[in-house]
Design an enzyme around this catalytic site. Structure first.
Site, PDB file in Angstrom:
ATOM      1  N   THR A 144       0.843  -1.197   0.000  1.00  9.19           N
ATOM      2  CA  THR A 144       0.000   0.000   0.000  1.00  9.19           C
ATOM      3  C   THR A 144       0.878   1.247   0.000  1.00  9.19           C
ATOM      4  O   THR A 144       1.962   1.257   0.599  1.00  9.19           O
ATOM      5  CB  THR A 144      -0.942   0.030   1.217  1.00  9.19           C
ATOM      6  N   SER A 179      -1.168   3.075  10.607  1.00  6.79           N
ATOM      7  CA  SER A 179      -2.116   2.243  11.360  1.00  6.79           C
ATOM      8  C   SER A 179      -1.479   0.870  11.553  1.00  6.79           C
ATOM      9  O   SER A 179      -0.486   0.532  10.891  1.00  6.79           O
ATOM     10  CB  SER A 179      -3.437   2.073  10.596  1.00  6.79           C
ATOM     11  N   TYR A 181      -2.676  -1.805  10.563  1.00  6.01           N
ATOM     12  CA  TYR A 181      -2.795  -2.455   9.260  1.00  6.01           C
ATOM     13  C   TYR A 181      -1.641  -2.037   8.343  1.00  6.01           C
ATOM     14  O   TYR A 181      -0.961  -2.889   7.757  1.00  6.01           O
ATOM     15  CB  TYR A 181      -4.135  -2.123   8.596  1.00  6.01           C
ATOM     16  N   HIS A 182      -1.437  -0.733   8.185  1.00 10.92           N
ATOM     17  CA  HIS A 182      -0.367  -0.283   7.304  1.00 10.92           C
ATOM     18  C   HIS A 182       0.992  -0.814   7.780  1.00 10.92           C
ATOM     19  O   HIS A 182       1.856  -1.166   6.981  1.00 10.92           O
ATOM     20  CB  HIS A 182      -0.346   1.252   7.219  1.00 10.92           C
ATOM     21  N   LYS A 185       1.768  -4.251   6.525  1.00  6.35           N
ATOM     22  CA  LYS A 185       2.266  -4.280   5.140  1.00  6.35           C
ATOM     23  C   LYS A 185       3.756  -3.924   5.099  1.00  6.35           C
ATOM     24  O   LYS A 185       4.497  -4.450   4.267  1.00  6.35           O
ATOM     25  CB  LYS A 185       1.487  -3.285   4.274  1.00  6.35           C
ATOM     26  N   GLN A 208      -0.078  -0.053  -3.598  1.00  8.66           N
ATOM     27  CA  GLN A 208      -1.277   0.435  -4.262  1.00  8.66           C
ATOM     28  C   GLN A 208      -1.877   1.630  -3.529  1.00  8.66           C
ATOM     29  O   GLN A 208      -1.847   1.709  -2.306  1.00  8.66           O
ATOM     30  CB  GLN A 208      -2.306  -0.700  -4.359  1.00  8.66           C
ATOM     31  N   THR A 253     -18.755  13.762   4.947  1.00  8.51           N
ATOM     32  CA  THR A 253     -18.001  13.882   6.200  1.00  8.51           C
ATOM     33  C   THR A 253     -16.503  13.945   5.904  1.00  8.51           C
ATOM     34  O   THR A 253     -15.874  12.937   5.585  1.00  8.51           O
ATOM     35  CB  THR A 253     -18.286  12.682   7.128  1.00  8.51           C
ATOM     36  N   VAL A 254     -15.956  15.147   6.001  1.00  5.24           N
ATOM     37  CA  VAL A 254     -14.531  15.370   5.782  1.00  5.24           C
ATOM     38  C   VAL A 254     -13.825  15.262   7.134  1.00  5.24           C
ATOM     39  O   VAL A 254     -14.180  15.977   8.076  1.00  5.24           O
ATOM     40  CB  VAL A 254     -14.288  16.765   5.162  1.00  5.24           C
TER      41      VAL A 254
END
Lengths: 426, 426
Positions: A144, A179, A181-182, A185, A208, A253-254
């Site tokens: 990622t 995170s 998750y990141h 990777k 990606q 929602t920003v």
């Protein structure tokens, strides 16, 4: 070529499997339906009504005469994975089989540990299985762009030449993932690079960007082949959420200032990039990194594009800045290289051309399936435990066509929930 | 200070616990005796006859009147770890509780997976426990110089300023670890850095070199306090192995050319560095990296120093170059910075001063405990499976004093095994 797609029932995996099958490759899907299970867990559902994999594969065969092989199991199960690779004898393994949502990994300790163990051990299993049973097979691993974070210098493709104290070396590009998750990777990338070195494996790491769009030529053949469209706060992406919010007439929602800039690509480019990687394998012992995205946008730029697209469809779209549940720079330098796949033949699709057809119209078509309770972030990076166990019931919307939406004025009178967690700092 | 030492029964952990206790800190050891269990698994034993932890702690109390608290359990067990930290309320947590042998992690898939899961999840548990129950506590984490690998530029302490395309940033130093174990430490570093950012934890990552020596002031007080001395091919370090080989009169086994250069430090400096880190905590949200070593040597330089030390003791020491079981550069540039701990007050011990007392004489004293079958490498980086299940019986040596060794001529007539695995490439 014989290509095994690990995680072939997921969003990118499904589109990739069909595309490669259509191109004449022998494709096998390896999947254990984790992704569908996580939907159940977080109480979310894809906007598009995806069908069971068995239906999908039957329809694909009926429409095209092509068969995609299916191996049902978990890449965490080494006996299953290695015997499957021995049996299928792939030339390339495309590895999508990971937990891929940052918010999911940030729910609490168990989800962080699950994400890292699942992704790291799954990938270790793939590496050992290749070493033991298919040492010449090309691994195409989905990384990622989030591995790089947002450094204040240009992001290169995997490596950077560093001159320092009169000497020079080409080194792995420093990683600052955002995170658990990141991080998983990043761990994978280091593990894969090492096994290329010690065992001579060949690997392409595709860092990606955020993928958007549901439509590919193959998926569009039949409603039974329809792909996922995730808009919920855990697995959804910002662009999908914006399109759904525009479609049902609630403000976009920003998160924070909206200056967060990332790389994006159309799913039609994802599938093409995978094919390009397959057809141009890495050399023996080579760990090659491609940055796989085509355009970069800030969150506010995306919001503005959705506003304009909405206008064409008669929707008036407003913005709502809410506290950023993530810990990230809300304004920053961002310039990431992405020329290697272009050099190998990728011709990018542009978001401006896809936004209406592949996103807004899908959101409108299925808008009566929208679950409003899934929209606001409940996972806060600053907390070690985020309670997501109690699922609110679905809030039903009357079916409304775009024309009706226009008639109703600027926005629907649905009550939009405030964030259900306070973003306490600390 | 109240200091919890995770892994306090291990080599560095034990010396650190005694040192900190002696300095007047309130010390708790958290350990589950994994390290002793791994000895059983690989069929190895420390050269020095270490005592059960209960004996060690009793002796320490009898000799000094000081008590070290003991919590027996696994940091992989979050309930145990978090309740222990809640109960002990440490100001600092020193985290040694990891699988720390590169060869162990390279035995096969199961050992690679075990090492990465054990180390990564253990550290995640520590981070979550600190966030939830001791957010202001200072984490002192043992990393390794092996995280950096051997880049062709100077190695900095954790971060490097990179100028690139007209812009500049300070980024994490790129990592090129050389085993699944070293990779686990890189994973840890990324995870810790992230939690400092999102949760404001304070952490010091000590990228430690190879530690040598058994003697500290505290350990030397009584035979019952003696520390580990690992020389086996899995957990032993090259310097310990060389000293043992010299002591029993067999050639020093140099892996490959012997140009591999690494950072080293005396265990008396390890314990002092830990204290320095404790007394100078990282700031809130700071992820600080110190390179913890004092001198760098190539394998051949070590061999030559052992030869000279042996000569003083009447031992004639020969070298034997064997194929390198690891995949690593056998000659390379190496210049690693290590000034931060010096600036905070570390006064290094030098290997040239310690070699005889703390290493050679220990090796000679316990030479009748040497197991010759443990000396040659059986774990080959190039293989995905290394068979270590069948343990040969111990080869007994007659007790020989240095003087007797001298009488017997250049070397003892023991049959030294050739490497038991062929180093097939591929």
């Amino acid at each position: 070529m014989r290509i095994a797609v690990l995680g072939g029932d997921g969003y990118c995996g499904w589109a990739t499997s069909l595309y490669l099958s259509n191109k004449g490759h022998s494709v096998a899907i390896i999947d254990n339906f984790s992704r569908r299970q996580w939907d159940h867990e977080v109480g979310a559902e894809t906007l598009t009504p995806i069908r069971p994999l068995s239906d999908r594969l039957r329809t694909w065969h009926q429409l095209t005469g092509k068969r995609i092989e299916l191996f049902i199991g978990d890449v965490m199960d080494y006996d299953f994975l290695s015997s499957t690779l021995k049996e299928f004898e792939p030339d390339a393994v495309v590895h999508f089989a990971e937990q891929r949502a940052a918010p999911y990994s940030m729910i609490d300790r168990k989800h962080a540990v699950f994400t890292q163990v699942n992704n790291v051990v799954g990938t270790l299993n793939v590496l050992f299985a290749l070493r033991e049973f298919a040492p010449d097979c090309h691994l195409i691993k989905l990384g990622t762009m989030g591995e790089y974070g947002t450094p204040n210098i240009d992001i290169e493709e995997g490596y950077i030449t560093i001159a320092h104290n009169g000497r020079k070396d080409v080194l792995p590009y420093p990683k600052q993932p955002g995170s658990f998750y990141h991080l998983s990777k990043v761990h994978d990338s280091h593990n894969i690079m090492f096994t290329c070195k010690i065992w001579g494996l060949r690997a392409t790491d595709l860092n990606q960007g955020v993928v958007y769009g549901t439509m590919t030529d193959e998926v569009g053949l039949d409603e039974a082949l329809i792909n996922r469209f995730d808009y919920d706060e855990v697995f959804g992406t910002v662009l999908n959420r914006f399109c759904v919010q525009a479609a049902i007439g609630i403000p976009l929602t920003v998160y924070g200032k909206g200056g967060q800039t990332r790389g994006f690509l159309d799913i039609r480019d994802t599938v093409r990039c995978i094919e390009i990687a397959c057809l141009n394998p890495a050399g023996k012992g080579e760990f090659r990194v491609f940055n796989q995205f085509t355009e970069q946008f800030s969150v506010l730029e995306l919001a503005s594009m959705v506003q304009m697209a909405g206008k064409k469809l008669g929707l008036q779209v407003e913005l709502n800045h809410i506290p950023d549940p993530r810990v990230e720079a809300e304004e920053h330098y961002y310039n990431a290289k992405h020329s290697k796949l272009i050099e190998l033949g990728l011709v990018p699709h542009l978001l401006s051309d896809s936004l209406l057809d592949s996103l807004m119209n899908i959101a409108l078509k299925y808008r009566d399936r929208v679950d409003l309770s899934m929209m606001m972030p409940k996972v806060n990076w600053r907390q070690a435990r985020n309670e997501r166990n109690v699922q609110p019931g679905r809030i039903d919307l009357e079916p409304v066509t775009p024309r009706a939406a226009k008639r109703n004025g600027s926005r629907r009178s649905v009550t939009t929930a405030k964030p259900e967690v306070e973003y306490s700092k600390g």
